[in-house]
Scaffold this motif. Sequence first.
Motif, PDB file in Angstrom:
ATOM      1  N   ARG A 285       0.831  -1.203   0.000  1.00 27.80           N
ATOM      2  CA  ARG A 285       0.000   0.000   0.000  1.00 27.80           C
ATOM      3  C   ARG A 285       0.868   1.256   0.000  1.00 27.80           C
ATOM      4  O   ARG A 285       0.636   2.179  -0.788  1.00 27.80           O
ATOM      5  CB  ARG A 285      -0.922  -0.003   1.226  1.00 27.80           C
ATOM      6  CG  ARG A 285      -2.045  -1.010   1.148  1.00 27.80           C
ATOM      7  CD  ARG A 285      -2.836  -1.043   2.437  1.00 27.80           C
ATOM      8  NE  ARG A 285      -3.890  -2.046   2.378  1.00 27.80           N
ATOM      9  CZ  ARG A 285      -4.518  -2.540   3.441  1.00 27.80           C
ATOM     10  NH1 ARG A 285      -4.183  -2.139   4.655  1.00 27.80           N
ATOM     11  NH2 ARG A 285      -5.469  -3.436   3.295  1.00 27.80           N
ATOM     12  N   ARG A 286       1.862   1.299   0.883  1.00 30.04           N
ATOM     13  CA  ARG A 286       2.748   2.469   0.947  1.00 30.04           C
ATOM     14  C   ARG A 286       3.494   2.649  -0.370  1.00 30.04           C
ATOM     15  O   ARG A 286       3.637   3.767  -0.876  1.00 30.04           O
ATOM     16  CB  ARG A 286       3.752   2.313   2.090  1.00 30.04           C
ATOM     17  CG  ARG A 286       3.133   2.288   3.482  1.00 30.04           C
ATOM     18  CD  ARG A 286       4.217   2.424   4.559  1.00 30.04           C
ATOM     19  NE  ARG A 286       5.214   1.368   4.491  1.00 30.04           N
ATOM     20  CZ  ARG A 286       5.159   0.231   5.175  1.00 30.04           C
ATOM     21  NH1 ARG A 286       4.113  -0.019   5.961  1.00 30.04           N
ATOM     22  NH2 ARG A 286       6.112  -0.674   5.080  1.00 30.04           N
ATOM     23  N   THR A 287       3.953   1.527  -0.912  1.00 27.89           N
ATOM     24  CA  THR A 287       4.747   1.571  -2.134  1.00 27.89           C
ATOM     25  C   THR A 287       3.946   2.110  -3.306  1.00 27.89           C
ATOM     26  O   THR A 287       4.437   2.937  -4.089  1.00 27.89           O
ATOM     27  CB  THR A 287       5.277   0.161  -2.454  1.00 27.89           C
ATOM     28  OG1 THR A 287       6.210  -0.222  -1.442  1.00 27.89           O
ATOM     29  CG2 THR A 287       5.966   0.121  -3.807  1.00 27.89           C
ATOM     30  N   CYS A 288       2.704   1.652  -3.461  1.00 27.47           N
ATOM     31  CA  CYS A 288       1.888   2.106  -4.592  1.00 27.47           C
ATOM     32  C   CYS A 288       1.621   3.608  -4.519  1.00 27.47           C
ATOM     33  O   CYS A 288       1.661   4.301  -5.544  1.00 27.47           O
ATOM     34  CB  CYS A 288       0.583   1.327  -4.638  1.00 27.47           C
ATOM     35  SG  CYS A 288       0.776  -0.360  -5.253  1.00 27.47           S
ATOM     36  N   HIS A 289       1.365   4.130  -3.336  1.00 26.93           N
ATOM     37  CA  HIS A 289       1.175   5.576  -3.193  1.00 26.93           C
ATOM     38  C   HIS A 289       2.468   6.319  -3.526  1.00 26.93           C
ATOM     39  O   HIS A 289       2.431   7.396  -4.144  1.00 26.93           O
ATOM     40  CB  HIS A 289       0.697   5.913  -1.780  1.00 26.93           C
ATOM     41  CG  HIS A 289      -0.753   5.604  -1.555  1.00 26.93           C
ATOM     42  ND1 HIS A 289      -1.755   6.472  -1.912  1.00 26.93           N
ATOM     43  CD2 HIS A 289      -1.367   4.504  -1.025  1.00 26.93           C
ATOM     44  CE1 HIS A 289      -2.932   5.944  -1.602  1.00 26.93           C
ATOM     45  NE2 HIS A 289      -2.718   4.748  -1.066  1.00 26.93           N
ATOM     46  N   ALA A 290       3.603   5.739  -3.136  1.00 29.06           N
ATOM     47  CA  ALA A 290       4.891   6.369  -3.451  1.00 29.06           C
ATOM     48  C   ALA A 290       5.160   6.341  -4.952  1.00 29.06           C
ATOM     49  O   ALA A 290       5.694   7.304  -5.519  1.00 29.06           O
ATOM     50  CB  ALA A 290       6.020   5.662  -2.696  1.00 29.06           C
ATOM     51  N   ILE A 291       4.804   5.246  -5.622  1.00 37.47           N
ATOM     52  CA  ILE A 291       4.958   5.160  -7.078  1.00 37.47           C
ATOM     53  C   ILE A 291       4.109   6.232  -7.746  1.00 37.47           C
ATOM     54  O   ILE A 291       4.543   6.907  -8.688  1.00 37.47           O
ATOM     55  CB  ILE A 291       4.572   3.757  -7.586  1.00 37.47           C
ATOM     56  CG1 ILE A 291       5.634   2.744  -7.171  1.00 37.47           C
ATOM     57  CG2 ILE A 291       4.389   3.743  -9.107  1.00 37.47           C
ATOM     58  CD1 ILE A 291       5.239   1.301  -7.421  1.00 37.47           C
ATOM     59  N   GLY A 292       2.883   6.397  -7.268  1.00 40.43           N
ATOM     60  CA  GLY A 292       2.012   7.436  -7.818  1.00 40.43           C
ATOM     61  C   GLY A 292       2.617   8.811  -7.680  1.00 40.43           C
ATOM     62  O   GLY A 292       2.586   9.627  -8.616  1.00 40.43           O
TER      63      GLY A 292
END
Length: 351
Positions: free
Chosen positions: A134-141
């Motif tokens: 979850r944290r990673t996907c927001h960071a990718i965005g």
Amino acid sequence: MEPLRPILFHPHIPSIEYIEQTLLPDVYEVRTASTVQDLADAIKRLGIRGAPALGCAGACGVALSALLSRDDSLPEFLSGVRSDVNLLRNTRPTAVNLFYGIDQVLSAIESSKSIEEAKSHAVNAAHEVIEADRRTCHAIGKTGLSIVPEGARILTHCNAGALACAEWGTALGVIRSAHESGRNISVYSCETRPLLQGARLTTWELLRDGIDVTLITDSMAAVLMRKGKIDLVVVGADRIVSDAVFNKIGTYMHAVCAKAHNIPFYIAAPLSTFDEESREDLVIVEERNPEEVRRVRNCITGPSTVPVWNPAFDATPSDLISGIITEYGIFSLPRDLETICQLKMGNKVVV
């Protein structure tokens, strides 16, 4: 609107809840995997799919195996868990995140000194795999905002959204973040034959979030590019090796067309999708049931006796890729291979 969370782990039951993706967009149904075999079956039929989501599922599956064990001795307990690990490993051979999620929890179990400790460590490790995604996907965005101009018309292929992750998405995470930031973007979603993940899943997700999306067949993308109606392409990845990116079949075709029309072509994926020590010719590409091509959702599209070639993925060479959007920055292969290796080893410096 509540965020989509396609996989939920309930260790107190124990069970795994998941959105059955083969039924979308007609039916939204949450199903329960109460055994590791239930989970393996869901993965094989693509009820659970998408590289990061498979990592989450694999992690939860190993933890579920530990919690369901009734063995009294640690060696027997470990043997049973490892048997279930092999079952999960053999569901999908190409997406490296599945193995990453499995290994994270298995390592936590194998470092434990008792069965009780192993079960506790397994639950904690599975939850951390999900939360990290979850944290990673927001960071990718957030990282991807730098490549999305105001008014961008974005082409995407297959589904690299919340349904393919723990939340938010990778390619669709970039799109969601751009939309959330107020940029007036629009999306062209390729249908993604043969299983129509772009038509069934990506458009469903984007419409749900109020993002402007138009559905096209895969063969229409090049015409749109030639007409100047595509500003960039953003897709996900199932495995990234030192010289290529494996993603849903059809991705390579879009990359070739984007290169021919001078359109940026980006991959959005977490660091866990990198298999940086491997290369294209070493990767096993999953080949699926011929009936997926001979039929479309129970409608016959080809003779029952016609031979079919049905690879689930293709490889896009690194020289066709403008950049790989990750939680730690945007990288190019092979130029940034050493930096990627350092990040994966733990020297996680934002670049």
